[in-house]
Structures are given as structure tokens and as C-alpha cells.
Design a protein around this motif. Sequence first.
Motif, PDB file in Angstrom:
ATOM      1  N   ARG A  21       1.006  -1.133   0.237  1.00 21.07           N
ATOM      2  CA  ARG A  21      -0.020   0.096   0.196  1.00 21.07           C
ATOM      3  C   ARG A  21       0.949   1.210   0.108  1.00 21.07           C
ATOM      4  O   ARG A  21       0.652   2.292  -0.847  1.00 21.07           O
ATOM      5  CB  ARG A  21      -0.792   0.162   1.132  1.00 21.07           C
ATOM      6  CG  ARG A  21      -1.880   1.216   1.210  1.00 21.07           C
ATOM      7  CD  ARG A  21      -2.730   1.167   2.435  1.00 21.07           C
ATOM      8  NE  ARG A  21      -3.421   0.026   2.752  1.00 21.07           N
ATOM      9  CZ  ARG A  21      -3.167  -0.875   3.590  1.00 21.07           C
ATOM     10  NH1 ARG A  21      -2.209  -0.821   4.287  1.00 21.07           N
ATOM     11  NH2 ARG A  21      -4.094  -1.949   3.755  1.00 21.07           N
ATOM     12  N   SER A  23       3.911   1.363  -0.947  1.00 15.42           N
ATOM     13  CA  SER A  23       4.783   1.589  -2.390  1.00 15.42           C
ATOM     14  C   SER A  23       3.758   2.318  -3.577  1.00 15.42           C
ATOM     15  O   SER A  23       4.090   2.910  -4.377  1.00 15.42           O
ATOM     16  CB  SER A  23       5.237   0.334  -2.626  1.00 15.42           C
ATOM     17  OG  SER A  23       6.177  -0.280  -1.647  1.00 15.42           O
ATOM     18  N   ILE A  24       2.595   1.777  -3.350  1.00 15.64           N
ATOM     19  CA  ILE A  24       1.670   2.283  -4.415  1.00 15.64           C
ATOM     20  C   ILE A  24       1.205   3.654  -4.055  1.00 15.64           C
ATOM     21  O   ILE A  24       1.239   4.582  -5.051  1.00 15.64           O
ATOM     22  CB  ILE A  24       0.206   1.330  -4.540  1.00 15.64           C
ATOM     23  CG1 ILE A  24       0.826   0.007  -4.992  1.00 15.64           C
ATOM     24  CG2 ILE A  24      -0.510   2.139  -5.220  1.00 15.64           C
ATOM     25  CD1 ILE A  24      -0.641  -1.156  -4.784  1.00 15.64           C
ATOM     26  N   LEU A  29       5.319   2.262  -6.663  1.00 16.40           N
ATOM     27  CA  LEU A  29       4.753   1.395  -7.940  1.00 16.40           C
ATOM     28  C   LEU A  29       3.873   2.217  -8.606  1.00 16.40           C
ATOM     29  O   LEU A  29       2.742   2.771  -8.090  1.00 16.40           O
ATOM     30  CB  LEU A  29       4.251   0.163  -7.203  1.00 16.40           C
ATOM     31  CG  LEU A  29       5.025  -0.910  -6.754  1.00 16.40           C
ATOM     32  CD1 LEU A  29       4.047  -1.852  -5.648  1.00 16.40           C
ATOM     33  CD2 LEU A  29       5.784  -1.780  -7.671  1.00 16.40           C
ATOM     34  N   GLU A  30       4.066   2.294  -9.943  1.00 13.92           N
ATOM     35  CA  GLU A  30       3.104   3.087 -10.938  1.00 13.92           C
ATOM     36  C   GLU A  30       2.041   2.433 -11.126  1.00 13.92           C
ATOM     37  O   GLU A  30       1.977   1.035 -11.325  1.00 13.92           O
ATOM     38  CB  GLU A  30       3.901   3.623 -11.845  1.00 13.92           C
ATOM     39  CG  GLU A  30       5.116   4.444 -11.578  1.00 13.92           C
ATOM     40  CD  GLU A  30       5.934   5.092 -12.790  1.00 13.92           C
ATOM     41  OE1 GLU A  30       5.679   4.689 -14.059  1.00 13.92           O
ATOM     42  OE2 GLU A  30       6.761   5.982 -12.458  1.00 13.92           O
ATOM     43  N   PRO A  31       0.790   3.068 -11.565  1.00 14.66           N
ATOM     44  CA  PRO A  31      -0.426   2.557 -12.000  1.00 14.66           C
ATOM     45  C   PRO A  31      -0.121   1.608 -13.403  1.00 14.66           C
ATOM     46  O   PRO A  31       0.752   1.973 -14.290  1.00 14.66           O
ATOM     47  CB  PRO A  31      -1.297   3.795 -12.651  1.00 14.66           C
ATOM     48  CG  PRO A  31      -0.741   4.867 -11.754  1.00 14.66           C
ATOM     49  CD  PRO A  31       0.650   4.604 -11.646  1.00 14.66           C
ATOM     50  N   SER A  33       1.647  -1.172 -13.053  1.00 15.21           N
ATOM     51  CA  SER A  33       2.810  -2.255 -12.763  1.00 15.21           C
ATOM     52  C   SER A  33       2.171  -3.534 -12.424  1.00 15.21           C
ATOM     53  O   SER A  33       1.270  -3.792 -11.695  1.00 15.21           O
ATOM     54  CB  SER A  33       3.600  -1.861 -11.561  1.00 15.21           C
ATOM     55  OG  SER A  33       4.136  -0.309 -11.803  1.00 15.21           O
ATOM     56  N   LEU A  63      -6.669  -0.102  -4.792  1.00 12.96           N
ATOM     57  CA  LEU A  63      -5.203  -0.068  -5.246  1.00 12.96           C
ATOM     58  C   LEU A  63      -4.777  -0.901  -6.177  1.00 12.96           C
ATOM     59  O   LEU A  63      -3.709  -0.714  -6.859  1.00 12.96           O
ATOM     60  CB  LEU A  63      -4.408  -0.024  -3.884  1.00 12.96           C
ATOM     61  CG  LEU A  63      -4.639   1.119  -2.970  1.00 12.96           C
ATOM     62  CD1 LEU A  63      -3.994   0.849  -1.607  1.00 12.96           C
ATOM     63  CD2 LEU A  63      -3.880   2.433  -3.746  1.00 12.96           C
ATOM     64  N   VAL A  64      -5.137  -2.051  -6.213  1.00  8.51           N
ATOM     65  CA  VAL A  64      -4.900  -3.377  -7.163  1.00  8.51           C
ATOM     66  C   VAL A  64      -6.002  -3.856  -8.078  1.00  8.51           C
ATOM     67  O   VAL A  64      -7.231  -3.807  -7.387  1.00  8.51           O
ATOM     68  CB  VAL A  64      -4.254  -4.404  -6.173  1.00  8.51           C
ATOM     69  CG1 VAL A  64      -4.059  -5.682  -7.114  1.00  8.51           C
ATOM     70  CG2 VAL A  64      -2.854  -3.874  -5.560  1.00  8.51           C
ATOM     71  N   VAL A  74      -1.142  -2.897 -10.456  1.00  4.20           N
ATOM     72  CA  VAL A  74      -1.335  -1.580  -9.764  1.00  4.20           C
ATOM     73  C   VAL A  74      -2.376  -1.248 -10.469  1.00  4.20           C
ATOM     74  O   VAL A  74      -2.529  -1.067 -11.654  1.00  4.20           O
ATOM     75  CB  VAL A  74      -0.403  -0.838  -9.678  1.00  4.20           C
ATOM     76  CG1 VAL A  74      -0.839   0.703  -8.787  1.00  4.20           C
ATOM     77  CG2 VAL A  74       0.810  -1.337  -8.733  1.00  4.20           C
TER      78      VAL A  74
END
Length: 224
Positions: A21, A23-24, A29-31, A33, A63-64, A74
Amino acid sequence: MAAASGGADESTATWISNQLRESIISGELEPGSRLRQQGLARQYEASRMPIREALQRLESEGLVSVVAHSGAWVASLDMDEFRKTYQLRNVIEPFALEQSIPGLTPQDKDLIQDLCIEIGALIQGQVDVQEFLRLDREFHLATYVGLDHEHLESIVRRLWNTTQPYRRALVSTLSTDQLVATHKDHEQIVDAIMRQDVRSAGKLMWVHIQRTIYRIENRPEILG
């Protein structure tokens, strides 16, 4: 880093979901990923089961995106999805703020004021985008802590999670004058909260969200 370092009080899945969470939300972590279970299992020194559980939790938070028999990514939005999400925000968040204000304690209001002051100080110099986003998120979510409606609060958080990467991209493009205008919205919202003027607070929140919609629709490259 081993999951055990997350602390004895947290389950492995909880610890992993917390790490992912962060990292996003931070943009590490980009959309779009790819989140491969095997790679995550190696990274967190865990079995597949807590990895799957962590991904399911993050999916429920917006988020995922998990696709059966395909994998996890992501979450990302195209322009149509963005518009629909922000239209929903512009209905739900003014209402949520109006419902929250009567339940805010003096300590809650002090925190909201302090965060607003911190944002104001930050934009006086060279803006640290990551710090602005952190304070902005904390400020807005702090205005909803008076809600006596757990489901509504979780919806608000999900909407914030889903749109966080695009606010990051937007803030990176804003001029000082635009940041000042954004912060003026914050100050007016705080003033309405302190006066217990729920109707004005809701209207101001609507205007604030609408400003973001306008800015991103005029910078479609932000959505990739």
C-alpha cells in the motif's frame, strides 16, 4: 526483507499489504505495474497464501486490480474511468464532510488546522511534491474522522486510493499560483469546519474537487 520484521502483532498478510500500500500510494509502484506473486513471495520471504490475501485486501481498497487466471496489477484509470470516479467523489465527499463535521472533536479540529498550516508553509518555497501529497491526503482524510459510518469512510478512502497516482502527476505540473489557489480552498474549508457551517463546507469541497477535475481534463497526458 523478511515479513517477520513487520512485528509480532501483525499477520504476514497484513504486513505485506501495508508495505505494498505504501509503495503504491508513494508512487514507487506506478499504475499498471504488474504484481507477480512469485516475485512478491521472494521479496517478502513469504508463501503464496499471504501474498494472495494481501493482494485481495488491496483490491478491496481500490489499489490493485486482480484478474482471475491472469494476475494482478496496480490499479489504473483511463479518462472515462477518471471522470466517473471524480463524479462519484464530487457526490460522496461533500456529503461525507457535512456528516463528519458534527462528530469532530476539538483535537480533530486542531489536527486539521495544523495540517492546513503545514501545507501553507510548504508551498512558500520549493515544493516537495511527495510531502505535499502526504500532507494533502492527511488533511482531507482528517476531515472525515467524525463520520459515524464506517462504510462511507471506507468508500472515501477507496476513492482517494484510486486517484492518488493522478494527483501526484498533476501536482508535479502545478504552478505556484495554482498551488496557492488549491491551498486557499483548504483554508476556506477549515474556516467552515471551525464555524460548524456544514452546508458551506460541503459546497467548498465540491468546488475543490471540481478544480482538480478541470485541471486533469486539461492535462490528459497525466492519465497516460
